[in-house]
Design an enzyme around this catalytic site. Sequence first.
Site, PDB file in Angstrom:
ATOM      1  N   ASP A 141      10.339 -26.103  14.836  1.00  0.00           N
ATOM      2  CA  ASP A 141      11.599 -25.875  15.374  1.00  0.00           C
ATOM      3  C   ASP A 141      12.327 -24.614  14.611  1.00  0.00           C
ATOM      4  O   ASP A 141      13.420 -24.698  14.519  1.00  0.00           O
ATOM      5  CB  ASP A 141      12.244 -27.285  14.938  1.00  0.00           C
ATOM      6  CG  ASP A 141      11.858 -28.589  15.770  1.00  0.00           C
ATOM      7  OD1 ASP A 141      11.619 -28.159  16.692  1.00  0.00           O
ATOM      8  OD2 ASP A 141      11.717 -29.636  15.375  1.00  0.00           O
TER       9      ASP A 141
ATOM     10  N   CYS B 210       2.497   2.026   2.673  1.00  0.00           N
ATOM     11  CA  CYS B 210       4.074   0.635   2.823  1.00  0.00           C
ATOM     12  C   CYS B 210       5.374   1.847   2.314  1.00  0.00           C
ATOM     13  O   CYS B 210       6.852   1.971   2.817  1.00  0.00           O
ATOM     14  CB  CYS B 210       4.071  -0.894   2.625  1.00  0.00           C
ATOM     15  SG  CYS B 210       2.464  -1.938   3.221  1.00  0.00           S
TER      16      CYS B 210
ATOM     17  N   ASP C 202      13.104 -31.281  13.034  1.00  0.00           N
ATOM     18  CA  ASP C 202      13.055 -31.441  12.372  1.00  0.00           C
ATOM     19  C   ASP C 202      11.185 -30.675  11.802  1.00  0.00           C
ATOM     20  O   ASP C 202      10.829 -31.043  10.978  1.00  0.00           O
ATOM     21  CB  ASP C 202      13.057 -33.090  11.631  1.00  0.00           C
ATOM     22  CG  ASP C 202      11.333 -33.577  12.357  1.00  0.00           C
ATOM     23  OD1 ASP C 202      11.137 -33.704  13.972  1.00  0.00           O
ATOM     24  OD2 ASP C 202      10.688 -34.091  12.330  1.00  0.00           O
TER      25      ASP C 202
ATOM     26  N   CYS D 128       1.280  -1.275   0.017  1.00  0.00           N
ATOM     27  CA  CYS D 128       0.094   0.194   0.235  1.00  0.00           C
ATOM     28  C   CYS D 128       1.008   2.062   0.255  1.00  0.00           C
ATOM     29  O   CYS D 128       2.040   1.288   0.225  1.00  0.00           O
ATOM     30  CB  CYS D 128      -0.796  -0.061   1.208  1.00  0.00           C
ATOM     31  SG  CYS D 128      -0.274   0.299   2.673  1.00  0.00           S
TER      32      CYS D 128
ATOM     33  N   CYS E 231      46.722 -16.400  -7.293  1.00  0.00           N
ATOM     34  CA  CYS E 231      47.051 -16.333  -5.679  1.00  0.00           C
ATOM     35  C   CYS E 231      45.870 -15.329  -4.982  1.00  0.00           C
ATOM     36  O   CYS E 231      45.507 -14.866  -5.849  1.00  0.00           O
ATOM     37  CB  CYS E 231      48.078 -15.480  -5.779  1.00  0.00           C
ATOM     38  SG  CYS E 231      48.592 -13.765  -5.660  1.00  0.00           S
TER      39      CYS E 231
ATOM     40  N   ASP F  45      15.967 -31.407  18.999  1.00  0.00           N
ATOM     41  CA  ASP F  45      14.003 -31.868  19.223  1.00  0.00           C
ATOM     42  C   ASP F  45      13.790 -33.326  19.646  1.00  0.00           C
ATOM     43  O   ASP F  45      14.638 -33.931  19.171  1.00  0.00           O
ATOM     44  CB  ASP F  45      13.403 -31.224  18.171  1.00  0.00           C
ATOM     45  CG  ASP F  45      11.715 -32.394  17.372  1.00  0.00           C
ATOM     46  OD1 ASP F  45      11.502 -31.388  18.928  1.00  0.00           O
ATOM     47  OD2 ASP F  45      11.865 -32.593  16.602  1.00  0.00           O
TER      48      ASP F  45
ATOM     49  N   CYS G  72      45.233 -12.345  -7.131  1.00  0.00           N
ATOM     50  CA  CYS G  72      44.274 -12.121  -7.539  1.00  0.00           C
ATOM     51  C   CYS G  72      42.486 -11.684  -7.050  1.00  0.00           C
ATOM     52  O   CYS G  72      41.976 -10.869  -7.673  1.00  0.00           O
ATOM     53  CB  CYS G  72      44.257 -13.069  -8.509  1.00  0.00           C
ATOM     54  SG  CYS G  72      46.207 -12.936  -9.006  1.00  0.00           S
TER      55      CYS G  72
END
Length: 805
Positions: free
Chosen positions: A698, A19, A694, A16, A82, A498, A85
């Site tokens: 989490d 924002c 998982d 909008c 190297c 977990d 560079c």
Amino acid sequence: MTQTDIIDLPLRGISCGGCAARATRALAALPGVIEPNVNPMTRHAQLRLDGATLAQVQDALTRAGYPAELTTTRIKIEGMTCGACAARIQRALQSRPDIAEAQVNLATRAATISHAPSVGAEDLADMITRLGYPARPAGTDAAKAPVHDTEARTLRADALRAGLLTLPVFVLEMGGHAVPAFHHWLHGLVGHQKLWLVQMALTAAVLAGPGRRFFTTGIPALLRGAPEMNSLVALGAGTAFLFSSVVTLAPGLVPEASRHVWFEAAAVIATLILTGRYLEARARGKAGEAIRRLIALAPDQARLIRDGKSVLVPTASLRPGDLVLLQPGERVALDGTVTEGQGHIDESMLTGEPLPVLKSPGDKVTGGTLNGGSALTYRVEATGADTVLSRIVAMVESAQATRLPVQALVDRVTRIFVPVIIALSALTLALWLAFGPGLAEAVTAAVAVLIIACPCAMGLAVPVSVMVGSGRGAELGVLFRRGDALQKLASARVIGFDKTGTLTLGRPSVSGIWTRGLTEDHALALMAAAEAQSEHPLARAILHEAEARALSLPRATSVRAEAGRGLTAEVDGLSLLIGNETALTEAGIAAAPALMDQAEAVARAGATPVHLAINGRHVASLALSDRLRPDAKTTVAALRAMGLRVVMLSGDVPATAQAVGAELGLDEVKAGLSPQQKLQEIRAMGAGTVFVGDGINDAPALAAAETGLAIGSGTDIAIEAADAVLISGESAGVVRALRLSRAVMRNIRQNLFWAFAYNTALIPVAMGVLVPFGGPALSPMLGAGAMALSSVSVIGNALRLRRAG
């Protein structure tokens, strides 16, 4: 870029005018941003920069809640030899206002650049090319063409040509020193002047032919005030050649005592360094073998079922929905779902687990995995970059391109290293002229300093270890989504797990039902109807039990889940609450004593109780049992043996969590935690914290931990929040990840020590500090050999990581 150039940035989250106004104010408040304007219709920001950088703009927009959608481009670069560079290219890229971040990796010979979308990949490649390093967008590479192999073949040919031209020079000069009779015979036959002319011609052919690269790259870099390794070689070999040429063609310009020629030194220097670069390129090719092996797993052709018959077609022509016949012993072309047949598939390339997995209709198959002895038919579900194999390759490449925090020290050193070496060489020349026996010895010492002090080994020490380590991780089923996770994981001191789906299999089943005022089937049907819209493992267990009893499920409405508590729903006009004891308490529902006694008993035995309340009355409790992963106990024991503290952070009831913790031998168990409380616990643990999880709940903890490890069988949200992914889904992957990260960091420390120690020890020797004490001076030829071997030894040490884990 000038102040008048406009940068256009697409923004996320602009919905909008308000924002857009907030984003504009955030930009206007940043010093160095001129005329910012955010359009709420196009959702783009336009601005000019006069002192500010794109990284600062992105930071300001992110804090305001409207981050810019930057583009990431990968550029392949040739000619880097190297760390100096790589550092020079990176500084040049980061100096552009329309580039937010640039990482240049010496080991992969590539740059990863985050920039404004208006900047084209070809523009970036052209800029790098103008710096003296030919570049091209990575997307123009052939999919399976190993760049290092091409580079190695070119260097091998050049080294062979240089060697053939150098051999006569070496024999003519050094043969006489080794065998005095040969020296007298040769000089009596030809004369030293003609011998020097032959040596000069052959050496000129070496430097103008195979060794030309040192001068075409090194001298322009020196003139731009940004000398690098090629500059040192060009100065060293060029000085030796020019001094010898003056002695040969105009000896009167050189004091008689200093009339020595060093043609063999110039030729041997070029030959040895070319040989070292060839060995280095070949070794780098081995360092990248992991990705090439992964890419090679995808077959080029597949058997498309068309009109009831199988037709061999290119894999690239397959589309989602196509049916593919998989013959015994063939590799799966693309990700899909089995529709016909039953058989075992070897998924070790994906998970690191050796045992084949049984596949039946409805099961997923992954591109690149190997079929066993049964024919299967599967429906294609993902192609191109959406396949698991492509995503793995992309993750590994991203990790390999990441610069570890320890690289910052190396960058600071290599940035000033070459100019310092040139200054030391000049100082050496001056000191030897002032206190040494003559001009020839002074030139020799100065050239030796230039040649011995190559920063190649320092520049390769970190990225080549990351490159090999990340590739080895992919082979072990450990994907580092961000390369810096390798460094962070190595310093871990606490690991939080977990419970459900991480330490347990995540496939719980209903082991008991107790009701008050209704039948078991009725309670189960109501709960299953509400849980049908949930992805939680406990919800799936309730649904499976309802299916096993062939129950007819009513329709649920107004389903609302609360992470870590349970859910509420309307079913058949009844108001349901399904969850743990905390959910009942927070809803003000009195727990039925008889049902709670049963729940506490099963919790003490390690099961998870789930309660059902209807219209504010507690009417049923279920026991859900979830078996421990087979490797969970050995994983915890191994982690503790590695000196780590192992903690479980679970949303389960305390009694259940404590029972599991006692069985596994955990150091500490914290249970009944909401996702927010898990997040607080992780933050309280401080530095060196790893979290393994998982589930969707989490994700905050995975993101907040210093290192987040996601179980690969978990949700996409958890995987995206993690720093590394354990593809196999086995908790033993945590041990493999830790061992690998420690091995990588140990390898990096070894590389850095030897790279720095090599230069610290040999530069003073090359300068001649041992000569006044009767010690030896260092020949430029020996310096060239030692310098070439230093880079090869660093890569060779890193290649040992291919056996790590």
